[in-house]
Scaffold this motif. Sequence first.
Motif, PDB file in Angstrom:
ATOM      1  N   ARG A  80      19.982  -1.290   4.193  1.00 26.83           N
ATOM      2  CA  ARG A  80      18.695  -1.636   4.799  1.00 26.83           C
ATOM      3  C   ARG A  80      17.544  -0.909   4.108  1.00 26.83           C
ATOM      4  NH1 ARG A  80      19.152   0.294  10.373  1.00 26.83           N
ATOM      5  NH2 ARG A  80      17.204  -0.836  10.788  1.00 26.83           N
ATOM      6  N   THR A  81      17.785   0.330   3.686  1.00 28.77           N
ATOM      7  CA  THR A  81      16.745   1.086   2.982  1.00 28.77           C
ATOM      8  C   THR A  81      16.392   0.421   1.657  1.00 28.77           C
ATOM      9  OG1 THR A  81      17.448   3.168   3.986  1.00 28.77           O
ATOM     10  CG2 THR A  81      16.175   3.330   1.954  1.00 28.77           C
ATOM     11  N   LEU A  82      17.403   0.041   0.900  1.00 31.69           N
ATOM     12  CA  LEU A  82      17.154  -0.628  -0.379  1.00 31.69           C
ATOM     13  C   LEU A  82      16.460  -1.967  -0.173  1.00 31.69           C
ATOM     14  CD1 LEU A  82      20.458   0.178  -2.290  1.00 31.69           C
ATOM     15  CD2 LEU A  82      18.201   1.166  -2.685  1.00 31.69           C
ATOM     16  N   ALA A  83      16.893  -2.713   0.845  1.00 30.52           N
ATOM     17  CA  ALA A  83      16.275  -4.011   1.107  1.00 30.52           C
ATOM     18  C   ALA A  83      14.810  -3.841   1.505  1.00 30.52           C
ATOM     19  CB  ALA A  83      17.039  -4.742   2.209  1.00 30.52           C
ATOM     20  N   ALA A  84      14.522  -2.839   2.323  1.00 34.74           N
ATOM     21  CA  ALA A  84      13.129  -2.575   2.708  1.00 34.74           C
ATOM     22  C   ALA A  84      12.317  -2.149   1.493  1.00 34.74           C
ATOM     23  CB  ALA A  84      13.084  -1.496   3.785  1.00 34.74           C
ATOM     24  N   ALA A  85      12.930  -1.367   0.607  1.00 29.16           N
ATOM     25  CA  ALA A  85      12.247  -0.967  -0.627  1.00 29.16           C
ATOM     26  C   ALA A  85      11.931  -2.173  -1.497  1.00 29.16           C
ATOM     27  CB  ALA A  85      13.108   0.041  -1.399  1.00 29.16           C
ATOM     28  N   TYR A  86      12.837  -3.136  -1.524  1.00 28.24           N
ATOM     29  CA  TYR A  86      12.608  -4.337  -2.321  1.00 28.24           C
ATOM     30  C   TYR A  86      11.502  -5.207  -1.707  1.00 28.24           C
ATOM     31  CZ  TYR A  86      16.940  -3.173  -4.784  1.00 28.24           C
ATOM     32  OH  TYR A  86      17.911  -2.548  -5.528  1.00 28.24           O
ATOM     33  N   LEU A  87      11.414  -5.221  -0.382  1.00 31.84           N
ATOM     34  CA  LEU A  87      10.311  -5.922   0.268  1.00 31.84           C
ATOM     35  C   LEU A  87       8.974  -5.288  -0.103  1.00 31.84           C
ATOM     36  CD1 LEU A  87      11.746  -6.541   3.850  1.00 31.84           C
ATOM     37  CD2 LEU A  87      10.924  -8.317   2.295  1.00 31.84           C
ATOM     38  N   VAL A  88       8.938  -3.961  -0.081  1.00 31.29           N
ATOM     39  CA  VAL A  88       7.717  -3.243  -0.456  1.00 31.29           C
ATOM     40  C   VAL A  88       7.376  -3.522  -1.917  1.00 31.29           C
ATOM     41  CG1 VAL A  88       6.715  -0.952  -0.819  1.00 31.29           C
ATOM     42  CG2 VAL A  88       7.950  -1.457   1.299  1.00 31.29           C
ATOM     43  N   ALA A  89       8.377  -3.518  -2.769  1.00 28.25           N
ATOM     44  CA  ALA A  89       8.155  -3.781  -4.194  1.00 28.25           C
ATOM     45  C   ALA A  89       7.605  -5.187  -4.404  1.00 28.25           C
ATOM     46  CB  ALA A  89       9.454  -3.606  -4.969  1.00 28.25           C
ATOM     47  N   TYR A  90       8.190  -6.156  -3.691  1.00 24.96           N
ATOM     48  CA  TYR A  90       7.718  -7.539  -3.818  1.00 24.96           C
ATOM     49  C   TYR A  90       6.263  -7.660  -3.381  1.00 24.96           C
ATOM     50  CZ  TYR A  90       6.849 -12.280  -2.127  1.00 24.96           C
ATOM     51  OH  TYR A  90       6.290 -13.498  -1.854  1.00 24.96           O
ATOM     52  N   GLY A  91       5.953  -7.130  -2.197  1.00 21.23           N
ATOM     53  CA  GLY A  91       4.594  -7.227  -1.684  1.00 21.23           C
ATOM     54  C   GLY A  91       3.584  -6.504  -2.543  1.00 21.23           C
ATOM     55  N   THR A  92       4.008  -5.407  -3.173  1.00 20.33           N
ATOM     56  CA  THR A  92       3.094  -4.620  -3.995  1.00 20.33           C
ATOM     57  C   THR A  92       2.898  -5.224  -5.374  1.00 20.33           C
ATOM     58  OG1 THR A  92       3.823  -2.606  -2.843  1.00 20.33           O
ATOM     59  CG2 THR A  92       2.653  -2.310  -4.912  1.00 20.33           C
ATOM     60  N   ARG A  93       3.988  -5.720  -5.944  1.00 19.78           N
ATOM     61  CA  ARG A  93       3.939  -6.184  -7.335  1.00 19.78           C
ATOM     62  C   ARG A  93       3.381  -7.601  -7.468  1.00 19.78           C
ATOM     63  NH1 ARG A  93       6.925  -4.081 -11.393  1.00 19.78           N
ATOM     64  NH2 ARG A  93       7.324  -6.181 -12.158  1.00 19.78           N
ATOM     65  N   THR A  94       3.950  -8.532  -6.704  1.00 21.98           N
ATOM     66  CA  THR A  94       3.628  -9.940  -6.966  1.00 21.98           C
ATOM     67  C   THR A  94       3.389 -10.759  -5.710  1.00 21.98           C
ATOM     68  OG1 THR A  94       6.012 -10.374  -7.064  1.00 21.98           O
ATOM     69  CG2 THR A  94       4.889 -10.035  -9.149  1.00 21.98           C
ATOM     70  N   GLY A  95       3.819 -10.289  -4.568  1.00 22.01           N
ATOM     71  CA  GLY A  95       3.654 -11.054  -3.339  1.00 22.01           C
ATOM     72  C   GLY A  95       2.388 -10.655  -2.609  1.00 22.01           C
ATOM     73  N   PRO A  96       2.178 -11.186  -1.420  1.00 26.74           N
ATOM     74  CA  PRO A  96       1.034 -10.761  -0.611  1.00 26.74           C
ATOM     75  C   PRO A  96       1.187  -9.277  -0.237  1.00 26.74           C
ATOM     76  CG  PRO A  96       2.055 -12.769   0.254  1.00 26.74           C
ATOM     77  CD  PRO A  96       2.991 -12.201  -0.753  1.00 26.74           C
ATOM     78  N   LEU A  97       0.124  -8.508  -0.406  1.00 25.39           N
ATOM     79  CA  LEU A  97       0.201  -7.081  -0.081  1.00 25.39           C
ATOM     80  C   LEU A  97       0.550  -6.872   1.390  1.00 25.39           C
ATOM     81  CD1 LEU A  97      -0.098  -4.260  -1.299  1.00 25.39           C
ATOM     82  CD2 LEU A  97      -2.524  -4.320  -0.659  1.00 25.39           C
ATOM     83  N   GLU A  98       0.239  -7.870   2.208  1.00 25.24           N
ATOM     84  CA  GLU A  98       0.547  -7.776   3.631  1.00 25.24           C
ATOM     85  C   GLU A  98       2.049  -7.631   3.866  1.00 25.24           C
ATOM     86  OE1 GLU A  98      -0.053  -7.159   7.461  1.00 25.24           O
ATOM     87  OE2 GLU A  98      -1.630  -7.304   5.927  1.00 25.24           O
ATOM     88  N   VAL A  99       2.860  -8.219   2.995  1.00 26.47           N
ATOM     89  CA  VAL A  99       4.312  -8.053   3.110  1.00 26.47           C
ATOM     90  C   VAL A  99       4.682  -6.582   2.957  1.00 26.47           C
ATOM     91  CG1 VAL A  99       6.541  -8.589   2.041  1.00 26.47           C
ATOM     92  CG2 VAL A  99       4.817 -10.378   2.289  1.00 26.47           C
ATOM     93  N   ALA A 100       4.081  -5.923   1.972  1.00 28.42           N
ATOM     94  CA  ALA A 100       4.348  -4.503   1.758  1.00 28.42           C
ATOM     95  C   ALA A 100       3.821  -3.669   2.919  1.00 28.42           C
ATOM     96  CB  ALA A 100       3.714  -4.050   0.445  1.00 28.42           C
ATOM     97  N   ARG A 101       2.651  -4.011   3.450  1.00 25.35           N
ATOM     98  CA  ARG A 101       2.087  -3.266   4.590  1.00 25.35           C
ATOM     99  C   ARG A 101       3.006  -3.364   5.807  1.00 25.35           C
ATOM    100  NH1 ARG A 101      -3.079  -1.733   3.416  1.00 25.35           N
ATOM    101  NH2 ARG A 101      -4.315  -3.077   2.026  1.00 25.35           N
ATOM    102  N   LYS A 102       3.635  -4.509   5.969  1.00 27.69           N
ATOM    103  CA  LYS A 102       4.533  -4.707   7.110  1.00 27.69           C
ATOM    104  C   LYS A 102       5.862  -3.986   6.914  1.00 27.69           C
ATOM    105  CE  LYS A 102       6.221  -8.867   7.788  1.00 27.69           C
ATOM    106  NZ  LYS A 102       6.383 -10.302   8.180  1.00 27.69           N
ATOM    107  N   ALA A 103       6.341  -3.956   5.673  1.00 30.55           N
ATOM    108  CA  ALA A 103       7.652  -3.362   5.404  1.00 30.55           C
ATOM    109  C   ALA A 103       7.600  -1.850   5.202  1.00 30.55           C
ATOM    110  CB  ALA A 103       8.269  -4.016   4.167  1.00 30.55           C
TER     111      ALA A 103
END
Length: 210
Positions: free
Chosen positions: A124-147
């Motif tokens: 779960r930690t790695l998956a949450a880290a990947y969500l943060v990475a996605y939201g920060t790098r290329t996805g909506p920043l809101e995804v990273a803010r939520k994760a």
Amino acid sequence: CWLLHWYGAAKTPVDSKGARVALEASHEAASRQADFKCQVQAAAGVIQTYMFEYTNFRAMDQWIGVLKVLLEQVTVFENAEAELRARSALLVALSYLKPDDPALDACADRVFELVQIGGNVNLRTLAAAYLVAYGTRTGPLEVARKAAPLLEQLLGHPDVTRMSAGLGWFMTAFFELVAGDEKKSRAAVSEVERIGRDDGLPAVSRFAAV
């Protein structure tokens, strides 16, 4: 094929290249046996080795296609952890290599759901880290803010391995910098540096250097 898979999974944090050899062999053996569930986990594991190694992302490209095809064939998983391992691997590979892929948003939504279900804290930690990475790098920043708050909570769990914590704090540092909080970013980098130094993990020290 499953013995090779778990052997590769165990080696991943300390010997990513050696783990990849075992996981690729696992995938090949599972293909011969038509064991689609093992093929999925082996492919996800190969992607994981590239993330821990953090030097050669382009090589993940071939595994994106493999994993996408397999996820169309495996519609029922033995448990939520197996699905999370597969979908989080696809999420991070797509976000690093194919950020315009139309499957990304739905993949991120499903990973976020699975992270909150419970289960293995390191997964779960790695998956949450990947969500943060996605939201920060290329996805909506809101995804990273939520994760990000969920990731920070998981990083405080006593059962999180030092390698998982190192990657998690690294992604946190990147997010905080992009979000505009340099102080929090530096604090997260300090955590990464401390883990790499105190636990003798060169891979984590490399995260800090990045």
